[in-house]
Enzyme design. Structure first.
Site, PDB file in Angstrom:
ATOM      1  N   ASP A 135       0.426  -1.210  -0.418  1.00  0.00           N
ATOM      2  CA  ASP A 135      -0.184   0.035  -0.437  1.00  0.00           C
ATOM      3  C   ASP A 135       0.734   1.319   0.252  1.00  0.00           C
ATOM      4  O   ASP A 135       2.192   0.935   0.144  1.00  0.00           O
ATOM      5  CB  ASP A 135      -0.839   0.035   1.100  1.00  0.00           C
ATOM      6  CG  ASP A 135      -2.086  -0.616   1.352  1.00  0.00           C
ATOM      7  OD1 ASP A 135      -2.004  -1.376   0.359  1.00  0.00           O
ATOM      8  OD2 ASP A 135      -2.555  -1.190   1.657  1.00  0.00           O
ATOM      9  N   ASP A 179      -7.609   2.012   7.272  1.00  0.00           N
ATOM     10  CA  ASP A 179      -6.177   1.621   7.396  1.00  0.00           C
ATOM     11  C   ASP A 179      -6.667   3.174   7.412  1.00  0.00           C
ATOM     12  O   ASP A 179      -7.787   4.268   7.564  1.00  0.00           O
ATOM     13  CB  ASP A 179      -5.834   1.442   6.541  1.00  0.00           C
ATOM     14  CG  ASP A 179      -5.580   2.240   5.231  1.00  0.00           C
ATOM     15  OD1 ASP A 179      -6.186   3.678   4.850  1.00  0.00           O
ATOM     16  OD2 ASP A 179      -4.451   2.703   3.936  1.00  0.00           O
ATOM     17  N   TYR A 218       5.454  -9.339   8.179  1.00  0.00           N
ATOM     18  CA  TYR A 218       5.084  -7.452   8.007  1.00  0.00           C
ATOM     19  C   TYR A 218       4.907  -7.294   9.560  1.00  0.00           C
ATOM     20  O   TYR A 218       4.307  -7.838  10.526  1.00  0.00           O
ATOM     21  CB  TYR A 218       3.186  -7.069   7.605  1.00  0.00           C
ATOM     22  CG  TYR A 218       2.647  -8.139   6.452  1.00  0.00           C
ATOM     23  CD1 TYR A 218       3.299  -6.540   5.160  1.00  0.00           C
ATOM     24  CD2 TYR A 218       2.871  -9.128   5.853  1.00  0.00           C
ATOM     25  CE1 TYR A 218       2.974  -7.644   3.958  1.00  0.00           C
ATOM     26  CE2 TYR A 218       2.115  -9.599   4.762  1.00  0.00           C
ATOM     27  CZ  TYR A 218       3.023  -8.437   4.035  1.00  0.00           C
ATOM     28  OH  TYR A 218       2.694  -8.635   2.291  1.00  0.00           O
ATOM     29  N   ARG A 276      -4.886  -5.370   6.295  1.00  0.00           N
ATOM     30  CA  ARG A 276      -6.237  -4.241   7.008  1.00  0.00           C
ATOM     31  C   ARG A 276      -6.960  -5.140   7.350  1.00  0.00           C
ATOM     32  O   ARG A 276      -7.753  -4.339   7.738  1.00  0.00           O
ATOM     33  CB  ARG A 276      -6.056  -3.151   5.408  1.00  0.00           C
ATOM     34  CG  ARG A 276      -5.438  -2.163   5.127  1.00  0.00           C
ATOM     35  CD  ARG A 276      -5.493  -1.036   4.308  1.00  0.00           C
ATOM     36  NE  ARG A 276      -5.791  -1.476   3.085  1.00  0.00           N
ATOM     37  CZ  ARG A 276      -5.848  -1.608   1.922  1.00  0.00           C
ATOM     38  NH1 ARG A 276      -6.652  -1.236   2.012  1.00  0.00           N
ATOM     39  NH2 ARG A 276      -5.920  -1.713   0.488  1.00  0.00           N
TER      40      ARG A 276
END
Length: 302
Positions: free
Chosen positions: A47, A89, A75, A181
């Site tokens: 993103d 987000d 992550y 997300r």
């Protein structure tokens, strides 16, 4: 007759520690320009506001992208509890709020439900295609639509810190196609408090780690200089998760022409996908059968 791409015929990987505020495509375009490369692509979109490892494939290395895309990734991210947003987000609009705040033990217990093979619905603001159109485009136009759940393998999901009641820091290792997300959104729903991603960083992807990546400042400083070439990593690193077999000289010649070639293999099973090398360089990726590699991707090297 096809037009020849402009730029140098260079092959390998440039690992970038992507900064926030840039699209993955913009990073690839910058790297292609900085190296004057004729071909480049990336292995797994991040993103725009996310940071971390973005592996850029150059030339023949683009043929190994699927093997990095399929590899495990890790992550590190922060979830803001108590708020849901339309993008899942911090870039989106707050669409729901809650005063409820779970305890550390409740969070840890809820995380167990996201391990292993799970089904995940991607965010509506994502590049998933709905009837030929990108979901984010439909979402921006306030269109009503549903996205089907998709399978995801989650190897690990742990809480690493709880700075305060509103925030929790997590680390996740997962397979192909995972949306952090969606994890934040679904975790908030499961805890009855809502949630969205506040910060996101990909710390490694397959064999590539963010801490080894080039910063944006380094790329800009060394752009269009021979020094930048020194940071290009071998094409073969993109094949790290596949077993290697050794091609004979005659076998390598045959595989370069797209034909099955003789290889020397150890601990490789019949029908297994692997890659063949000759003199330390990748020749092809294919299926091992009865002492030969049947290529489906051939690397054209100088």
């Amino acid at each position: 007759m096809a037009r020849r791409r402009k730029g140098r015929d260079i092959s390998g990987w440039l690992v970038v520690d992507k900064p926030a505020g840039m699209t993955s495509t913009a990073v690839v375009n910058k790297v292609r320009w900085a190296l004057n490369a004729n071909k480049a692509g990336h292995a797994g979109t991040l993103d725009p506001e996310a940071t971390g490892v973005l592996a850029v494939a150059l030339g023949e290395a683009t043929k190994t992208v699927p093997y990095i895309t399929d590899a495990l990734k890790a992550y590190r991210f922060t979830v803001r509890l108590g708020q849901a947003t339309n993008t899942d987000d911090a870039e989106g609009e707050v669409i729901a709020e809650s005063d409820a705040r779970p305890s550390d033990d409740e969070i840890k217990d809820a995380l167990n439900g996201f391990l292993g093979d799970i089904m995940q619905v991607p965010p509506k603001f994502s590049a998933v295609k709905i009837d030929g159109q990108r979901a984010y485009k439909l979402a921006r136009e306030d269109e009503e639509f549903e996205i089907a759940a998709r399978p995801l393998w989650v190897e690990e999901l742990v809480m690493t810190d709880r700075p305060d009641a509103d925030h929790v820091e997590l680390e996740m290792t997962c397979g192909k196609g995972g949306y952090v997300r969606s994890i934040a959104r679904d975790l908030g729903e499961k805890l009855g408090c809502h949630g969205h991603v506040l910060k996101l960083r990909r710390i490694w992807s397959g064999p590539f780690e963010a801490e080894d990546g080039m910063t944006w400042e380094q790329i800009e400083e060394l752009a269009r200089t021979p020094e930048l070439d020194e940071y290009i990593r071998p094409l073969e690193e993109g094949l790290a998760d596949l077993p290697e077999v050794k091609a004979t000289e005659q076998g390598a010649a045959k595989m370069r022409n797209g034909n099955p070639g003789m290889v020397i293999a150890h601990d490789v099973e019949y029908g297994e996908v692997c890659w063949a090398s000759f003199d330390g360089h990748a020749v092809a990726v294919g299926v091992f059968k009865a002492g030969e590699l049947h290529p489906n991707r051939v690397f054209v090297r100088d």
